[in-house]
Design an enzyme around this catalytic site. Structure first.
Site, PDB file in Angstrom:
ATOM      1  CG  ASN A 251      -0.291  -0.010   2.611  1.00 33.66           C
ATOM      2  OD1 ASN A 251       0.707   0.900   2.816  1.00 33.66           O
ATOM      3  ND2 ASN A 251      -0.165  -1.324   3.249  1.00 33.66           N
TER       4      ASN A 251
ATOM      5  CG  ASP B 141      -6.336  -5.323   4.943  1.00 29.82           C
ATOM      6  OD1 ASP B 141      -6.048  -5.367   5.971  1.00 29.82           O
ATOM      7  OD2 ASP B 141      -6.586  -4.595   3.817  1.00 29.82           O
TER       8      ASP B 141
ATOM      9  CE  LYS C 240       8.334 -12.053 -13.650  1.00 32.19           C
ATOM     10  NZ  LYS C 240       9.166 -11.452 -15.040  1.00 32.19           N
TER      11      LYS C 240
ATOM     12  CG  ASP D  98      -6.263  -6.690  14.150  1.00 32.65           C
ATOM     13  OD1 ASP D  98      -5.501  -6.015  14.460  1.00 32.65           O
ATOM     14  OD2 ASP D  98      -7.417  -6.078  13.632  1.00 32.65           O
TER      15      ASP D  98
ATOM     16  CE  LYS E  54     -10.920   0.383  10.818  1.00 28.72           C
ATOM     17  NZ  LYS E  54     -10.241   0.785   9.710  1.00 28.72           N
TER      18      LYS E  54
ATOM     19  CE  LYS F  66      -8.526  -2.700  14.113  1.00 28.71           C
ATOM     20  NZ  LYS F  66      -7.635  -3.508  13.109  1.00 28.71           N
TER      21      LYS F  66
HETATM   22  N1  CTP Z   1      -3.567  -3.465  11.823  1.00 22.41           N
HETATM   23  C1  CTP Z   1      -2.942  -4.429  12.285  1.00 22.41           C
HETATM   24  N2  CTP Z   1      -3.016  -5.869  11.402  1.00 22.41           N
HETATM   25  C2  CTP Z   1      -3.639  -5.779  10.494  1.00 22.41           C
HETATM   26  C3  CTP Z   1      -4.459  -4.936  10.090  1.00 22.41           C
HETATM   27  C4  CTP Z   1      -4.461  -3.706  10.524  1.00 22.41           C
HETATM   28  O1  CTP Z   1      -2.450  -4.607  13.389  1.00 22.41           O
HETATM   29  N3  CTP Z   1      -3.602  -7.126   9.942  1.00 22.41           N
HETATM   30  C5  CTP Z   1      -3.654  -2.274  12.722  1.00 22.41           C
HETATM   31  C6  CTP Z   1      -3.302  -0.911  12.044  1.00 22.41           C
HETATM   32  O2  CTP Z   1      -1.721  -1.085  12.316  1.00 22.41           O
HETATM   33  C7  CTP Z   1      -3.972   0.068  12.818  1.00 22.41           C
HETATM   34  C8  CTP Z   1      -5.335  -0.635  12.864  1.00 22.41           C
HETATM   35  O3  CTP Z   1      -4.975  -2.094  13.039  1.00 22.41           O
HETATM   36  O4  CTP Z   1      -3.569   0.358  14.001  1.00 22.41           O
HETATM   37  C9  CTP Z   1      -6.136  -0.450  11.907  1.00 22.41           C
HETATM   38  O5  CTP Z   1      -5.805  -0.549  10.854  1.00 22.41           O
HETATM   39  P1  CTP Z   1      -6.895  -0.391   9.443  1.00 22.41           P
HETATM   40  O6  CTP Z   1      -6.047  -0.817   8.107  1.00 22.41           O
HETATM   41  O7  CTP Z   1      -7.365   0.867   9.575  1.00 22.41           O
HETATM   42  O8  CTP Z   1      -8.090  -1.391   9.866  1.00 22.41           O
HETATM   43  P2  CTP Z   1      -8.253  -2.787   9.305  1.00 22.41           P
HETATM   44  O9  CTP Z   1      -8.353  -3.373  10.798  1.00 22.41           O
HETATM   45  O10 CTP Z   1      -7.407  -3.210   8.281  1.00 22.41           O
HETATM   46  O11 CTP Z   1      -9.863  -2.805   8.907  1.00 22.41           O
HETATM   47  P3  CTP Z   1     -10.573  -2.018   7.508  1.00 22.41           P
HETATM   48  O12 CTP Z   1      -9.151  -2.196   6.348  1.00 22.41           O
HETATM   49  O13 CTP Z   1     -11.536  -3.241   7.292  1.00 22.41           O
HETATM   50  O14 CTP Z   1     -10.805  -0.801   7.654  1.00 22.41           O
END
Ligand code: CTP
Length: 432
Positions: free
Chosen positions: A228, A299, A309, A328, A360, A364
């Site tokens: 990303n 994700d 490859k 997560d 969220k 979390k």
């Molecule tokens: N995060 C994490 N592990 C993941 C995804 C996210 O620890 N696999 C953490 C990020 O570092 C951030 C928080 O969770 O502190 C929120 O990340 P975000 O990308 O906004 O949310 P997601 O949990 O990925 O949810 P969505 O993409 O559905 O908004």
């Protein structure tokens, strides 16, 4: 002399340096040759700059160059007492300054200042000045290790209106490799911004902060990956702001797009994939008083690694299947945390921020969550500024910005300190 409106900072209107009166005091160390570029950068960012050279610094850098770059007269020792001046120059300079950059700071000027020996223009200005001072020493490593210098530096570090910027390690001009290298020019600018935003406070002294920053990369095959656009800027600035406030920092980071000198003084743990980030966080969590999870973790990842490859024609199928969700990492940290540890999460949102952030935050389980929009030019990935909502204990919902990312970092650090005060375990009172 130039006026405040003459330069527009590349950092945008929220640049803390724009329009501020910065007094640059340069003493006699060879690192003085780096200061003209610092002065030039300050002026380009809209700061009003005046320079003073100590007698030894006059032999190392040109006062004419500094006058030209700062668009103001550069003061040297011979200027201190003049029958043409209505007021003593050191008093005028000391009262003019909003902030002082003392770089490089030599062993001699350090000793003079600590002992109040106001016998040069540079030191008498320092003694007379009530503005905050960013002090960046530079000297030979044996001089830096000498008991007299250690004692003077320890003393200076205890002064409230001084922000001490420890020298780093590396090749010195005397050909020794060791401690004594002045902080890099980019670090001087960042620390100066920090002094203007948060003063010289050391409220993180003795604390350890674990920060994650930047993107993770999940390989599709040896030539391609899922990632990303995170640059890591927010996490790195949070880490540096905390370091300048006295903290020890562990930074676990994916590939970063920030100035390399912004990593100075941090314990860096570079990683690539979410699995490597998870392992590093697990290893470091126990020693941390607080954690800031600013990384943009990818994700999804391949269920089984692809070691050769993929041909172009096989890509569509590979993108459709064979992926699994990345766990997560923040949830894992929350589950494992020791009782007094405070955890700050971030949320990247598009569309309506606050409603999503509330959901969220509840999901979390972290102590604080900062949610920022990623669909605006003045916030989110790669932007110099940011804005958003901080959610926290006691139904805290506070909007920040739009503001520079360093200013936001300081705001979040203050919120973390407040949250840490709430989480300190209450010690059981002993029976009489
Ligand atoms: N995060 C994490 N592990 C993941 C995804 C996210 O620890 N696999 C953490 C990020 O570092 C951030 C928080 O969770 O502190 C929120 O990340 P975000 O990308 O906004 O949310 P997601 O949990 O990925 O949810 P969505 O993409 O559905 O908004």
């Amino acid at each position: 002399m130039r006026s405040e409106a003459q330069a527009v900072s590349p950092e945008g209107p929220s640049d803390p340096l724009a329009g501020r009166r910065v007094l640059v005091l340069i003493s006699g160390s060879i690192a003085a040759v780096k200061l003209p570029l610092v002065v030039s950068a300050l002026v380009q960012r809209g700061a009003l700059v005046r320079c003073v050279l100590s007698p030894s610094a006059e032999r190392l850098v040109s006062a004419v160059a500094l006058a030209s770059l700062s668009r103001a007269p550069c003061s040297i020792e011979a200027d201190q007492w003049s029958h043409r001046a209505a007021r003593p120059l050191h008093i005028e300079l000391a009262e003019w300054a909003e902030v002082v950059l003392l770089a490089p700071l030599s062993a001699t000027s350090l000793a003079r200042w600590v002992h109040g020996m106001a016998d040069t223009l540079l030191v008498s200005t320092l003694v007379a000045c009530e503005a905050p001072v960013l002090a960046a020493p530079a000297m030979n490593s044996a001089m830096w290790a000498a008991p007299s210098v250690r004692r003077n530096w320890r003393e200076l570090r205890s002064w409230e209106r001084v922000l001490p910027l420890e020298p780093g390690s590396g090749l010195l001009a005397c050909d020794r490799v060791g401690d004594g290298r002045m902080a890099a020019p980019g670090m001087l600018l960042l620390a100066l911004e920090s002094v203007l935003l948060a003063g010289c406070r050391r409220d993180w002294q003795g604390r350890r902060l674990l920060v994650s920053a930047g993107p993770t990369r999940e390989p599709l095959d040896p030539a391609r990956c899922l990632t990303n656009p995170s640059t890591g800027r927010m996490g790195v600035l949070l880490a540096q702001a905390a370091r300048l406030r006295g903290a020890t920092i562990d930074l676990v980071h994916g590939p970063l797009t920030v100035a390399p000198e912004w990593l100075d003084g941090l314990h860096c743990h570079p990683v690539d994939t979410a699995a490597a980030m998870e392992a590093a966080l697990e290893r470091l969590q126990g020693g941390a008083d607080a954690i800031a999870m600013a990384a943009a973790v990818a994700d999804h990842r391949r269920r089984t690694p692809q070691t050769t490859k993929l041909p172009k024609l096989a890509m569509a199928d590979a993108l459709r299947s064979g992926w699994e969700a990345v766990p997560d990492l923040l949830a894992g940290l929350v589950q494992r945390r020791p009782p007094a540890q405070v955890i700050l999460g971030f949320a990247a949102q598009s569309g309506e921020v606050l409603e999503e952030a509330r959901a969220k935050f509840a999901r979390k389980g972290c102590d604080l969550l900062f949610a920022n929009p990623i669909d605006r030019a003045d916030a989110g990935f790669a932007a110099a500024s940011n804005q958003g909502w901080l959610l926290g204990p006691g139904k805290l919902e506070r909007h920040f910005g739009p503001t520079g990312k360093l200013a936001l970092a300081h705001g979040l650090l203050t919120a973390l300190v407040e949250a840490m005060a709430l989480r300190v375990p209450v010690r059981a009172t002993a029976d009489p």
